[in-house]
Motif scaffolding. Structure first.
Motif, PDB file in Angstrom:
ATOM      1  N   PRO A 138      40.353  32.024  33.447  1.00 32.99           N
ATOM      2  CA  PRO A 138      41.214  31.817  34.625  1.00 32.99           C
ATOM      3  C   PRO A 138      41.590  33.107  35.343  1.00 32.99           C
ATOM      4  N   TYR A 139      41.840  34.170  34.567  1.00 37.74           N
ATOM      5  CA  TYR A 139      42.213  35.432  35.222  1.00 37.74           C
ATOM      6  C   TYR A 139      41.048  36.007  36.023  1.00 37.74           C
ATOM      7  N   VAL A 140      39.851  35.963  35.481  1.00 37.08           N
ATOM      8  CA  VAL A 140      38.696  36.497  36.201  1.00 37.08           C
ATOM      9  C   VAL A 140      38.388  35.659  37.430  1.00 37.08           C
ATOM     10  N   LEU A 141      38.401  34.342  37.275  1.00 34.76           N
ATOM     11  CA  LEU A 141      38.113  33.472  38.415  1.00 34.76           C
ATOM     12  C   LEU A 141      39.140  33.650  39.530  1.00 34.76           C
ATOM     13  N   SER A 142      40.411  33.733  39.171  1.00 33.94           N
ATOM     14  CA  SER A 142      41.438  33.899  40.202  1.00 33.94           C
ATOM     15  C   SER A 142      41.338  35.267  40.868  1.00 33.94           C
ATOM     16  N   ALA A 143      40.883  36.282  40.125  1.00 35.06           N
ATOM     17  CA  ALA A 143      40.655  37.592  40.738  1.00 35.06           C
ATOM     18  C   ALA A 143      39.509  37.522  41.744  1.00 35.06           C
ATOM     19  N   ILE A 144      38.452  36.818  41.382  1.00 36.52           N
ATOM     20  CA  ILE A 144      37.317  36.644  42.295  1.00 36.52           C
ATOM     21  C   ILE A 144      37.767  35.926  43.563  1.00 36.52           C
ATOM     22  N   PHE A 145      38.572  34.898  43.406  1.00 35.07           N
ATOM     23  CA  PHE A 145      39.067  34.160  44.568  1.00 35.07           C
ATOM     24  C   PHE A 145      39.936  35.043  45.453  1.00 35.07           C
ATOM     25  N   SER A 146      40.797  35.842  44.836  1.00 41.80           N
ATOM     26  CA  SER A 146      41.698  36.681  45.635  1.00 41.80           C
ATOM     27  C   SER A 146      40.952  37.789  46.364  1.00 41.80           C
ATOM     28  N   LEU A 147      39.821  38.232  45.799  1.00 44.49           N
ATOM     29  CA  LEU A 147      39.066  39.329  46.412  1.00 44.49           C
ATOM     30  C   LEU A 147      38.004  38.851  47.396  1.00 44.49           C
ATOM     31  N   TYR A 148      37.366  37.725  47.099  1.00 43.72           N
ATOM     32  CA  TYR A 148      36.174  37.346  47.865  1.00 43.72           C
ATOM     33  C   TYR A 148      36.250  35.992  48.564  1.00 43.72           C
ATOM     34  N   VAL A 149      37.251  35.175  48.264  1.00 43.46           N
ATOM     35  CA  VAL A 149      37.324  33.845  48.865  1.00 43.46           C
ATOM     36  C   VAL A 149      38.428  33.777  49.924  1.00 43.46           C
ATOM     37  N   LYS A 150      39.617  34.212  49.585  1.00 44.23           N
ATOM     38  CA  LYS A 150      40.713  34.143  50.547  1.00 44.23           C
ATOM     39  C   LYS A 150      40.477  35.154  51.678  1.00 44.23           C
ATOM     40  N   PRO A 151      41.119  34.963  52.818  1.00 45.39           N
ATOM     41  CA  PRO A 151      41.003  35.934  53.922  1.00 45.39           C
ATOM     42  C   PRO A 151      41.537  37.300  53.484  1.00 45.39           C
ATOM     43  N   PRO A 152      40.925  38.379  53.965  1.00 47.05           N
ATOM     44  CA  PRO A 152      41.400  39.724  53.594  1.00 47.05           C
ATOM     45  C   PRO A 152      42.850  39.933  54.018  1.00 47.05           C
ATOM     46  N   ILE A 153      43.554  40.685  53.222  1.00 50.71           N
ATOM     47  CA  ILE A 153      44.954  40.994  53.533  1.00 50.71           C
ATOM     48  C   ILE A 153      45.019  42.055  54.634  1.00 50.71           C
ATOM     49  N   GLU A 154      45.897  41.850  55.576  1.00 46.79           N
ATOM     50  CA  GLU A 154      46.168  42.876  56.572  1.00 46.79           C
ATOM     51  C   GLU A 154      47.221  43.804  55.995  1.00 46.79           C
ATOM     52  N   PRO A 155      46.870  45.058  55.733  1.00 42.84           N
ATOM     53  CA  PRO A 155      47.798  45.972  55.045  1.00 42.84           C
ATOM     54  C   PRO A 155      49.136  46.082  55.750  1.00 42.84           C
ATOM     55  N   PHE A 156      50.183  46.094  54.922  1.00 40.24           N
ATOM     56  CA  PHE A 156      51.533  46.263  55.462  1.00 40.24           C
ATOM     57  C   PHE A 156      51.719  47.675  55.984  1.00 40.24           C
TER      58      PHE A 156
ATOM     59  N   LEU B 109      51.912  42.839  51.536  1.00 39.79           N
ATOM     60  CA  LEU B 109      50.995  43.484  50.596  1.00 39.79           C
ATOM     61  C   LEU B 109      50.053  44.432  51.324  1.00 39.79           C
ATOM     62  N   GLN B 110      49.374  45.252  50.539  1.00 35.71           N
ATOM     63  CA  GLN B 110      48.428  46.192  51.126  1.00 35.71           C
ATOM     64  C   GLN B 110      47.013  46.011  50.601  1.00 35.71           C
ATOM     65  N   TYR B 111      46.889  45.569  49.356  1.00 36.03           N
ATOM     66  CA  TYR B 111      45.572  45.437  48.727  1.00 36.03           C
ATOM     67  C   TYR B 111      45.328  43.981  48.338  1.00 36.03           C
ATOM     68  N   ASP B 112      44.063  43.576  48.444  1.00 36.98           N
ATOM     69  CA  ASP B 112      43.724  42.181  48.163  1.00 36.98           C
ATOM     70  C   ASP B 112      44.051  41.774  46.731  1.00 36.98           C
ATOM     71  N   LEU B 113      43.894  42.688  45.771  1.00 35.90           N
ATOM     72  CA  LEU B 113      44.137  42.329  44.377  1.00 35.90           C
ATOM     73  C   LEU B 113      45.624  42.105  44.097  1.00 35.90           C
ATOM     74  N   GLU B 114      46.472  42.567  44.996  1.00 34.88           N
ATOM     75  CA  GLU B 114      47.897  42.289  44.836  1.00 34.88           C
ATOM     76  C   GLU B 114      48.169  40.791  44.933  1.00 34.88           C
ATOM     77  N   ALA B 115      47.351  40.076  45.685  1.00 38.09           N
ATOM     78  CA  ALA B 115      47.493  38.619  45.771  1.00 38.09           C
ATOM     79  C   ALA B 115      47.253  37.987  44.403  1.00 38.09           C
ATOM     80  N   TRP B 116      46.332  38.558  43.643  1.00 32.98           N
ATOM     81  CA  TRP B 116      46.045  38.107  42.276  1.00 32.98           C
ATOM     82  C   TRP B 116      47.257  38.332  41.381  1.00 32.98           C
TER      83      TRP B 116
END
Length: 255
Positions: free
Chosen positions: A110-128, A40-47
């Protein structure tokens, strides 16, 4: 009116709260873990990766917790006694209003909370991709998605909640007239599956409900304003057609 709203909420609060809580936990966990198997390249892609399951099954999540209520009230003749105290139209309107709010928040939270987690809680994504020049601009509303991901997530979650209301409304209409609980609770999901299949066969897949619900289901260059509007309009038309058939053609009553 307020007492009636409180009464209707008390009937469905437990399944609604349980569904919202369980979905929130599952989606937050998946948004923070499942992306590790993807480039992935962007953190929101994890969401987007973590919520794929809910994108497919969402009709069940907005119908099962609430649409059983009216079915059993009809089956147990509860509505016969209710209309002695409250007008039936008012009672059904309040019930639909309460279930509308429930359906909206079952998805929105659930969608908003999971977006918050993917953007601000999990480690940042290292862009591909190593450079901005190499990154493909192939996402719907790419600028907002890349530059203001939380705004994108909020707006899309809001829209998902609205579609959830429309799907729940189909279940609500079925619960007013259909005598089979299986049809009431699974009818909206079956409709979504059949609509998805039929429009795909007709090669107009960009108008499917799943595309309106989740834009990344198709290529960004195939997405248009009609992709947002057509499926919800068809769903509303179906709700109206079912109501006309039972109420005006067959002359069935809710009670």
């Amino acid at each position: 009116m307020l007492n009636l709203i409180k009464s209707e909420w008390s009937k469905v609060c437990l399944p609604v709260l349980a569904t919202t809580f369980i979905l929130s936990i599952i989606m937050c966990v998946l948004s923070c873990t499942l992306y590790q198997n993807y480039a992935l390249q962007y953190d929101l892609e994890a969401w987007e990766v973590g919520t794929e399951m809910v994108n497919l099954l969402f009709p069940l999540f907005v119908v099962l917790p609430v649409c059983w209520n009216l079915y059993y009230e009809r089956k147990n003749n509860f509505l016969f006694y209710v209309r002695q105290r409250v007008g039936l139209k008012k009672y059904l309107a309040v019930k639909w209003l309460v279930q509308t709010v429930c359906a909206f928040f079952i998805l929105f939270i659930p969608y908003v909370l999971s977006a918050i987690f993917s953007l601000y809680v999990k480690p940042p994504i290292e862009p591909f991709y190593l450079s901005a020049e190499a990154s493909p601009v192939s996402h719907v509303f790419f600028h907002t998605f890349a530059e203001a991901p939380m705004v994108y997530a909020l707006m899309l979650s809001l829209w998902k909640g609205i579609i959830g209301i429309l799907v729940m409304t189909l279940g609500f209409v079925l619960s007013m007239y259909v005598k089979n609980i299986f049809v009431v609770l699974t009818g909206p999901f079956i409709y979504a599956v059949l609509e998805n299949f039929i429009l795909s066969v007709l090669r107009i897949e960009k108008y499917r409900l799943v595309v309106s619900f989740e834009p990344t289901t198709i290529a960004a260059d195939a997405y248009s304003a009609a992709s947002v509007i057509v499926a919800p309009v068809l769903l509303l038309a179906l709700c109206g057609a079912i109501w006309l058939y039972f109420a005006k053609v067959r002359k069935n009553t809710v009670v």
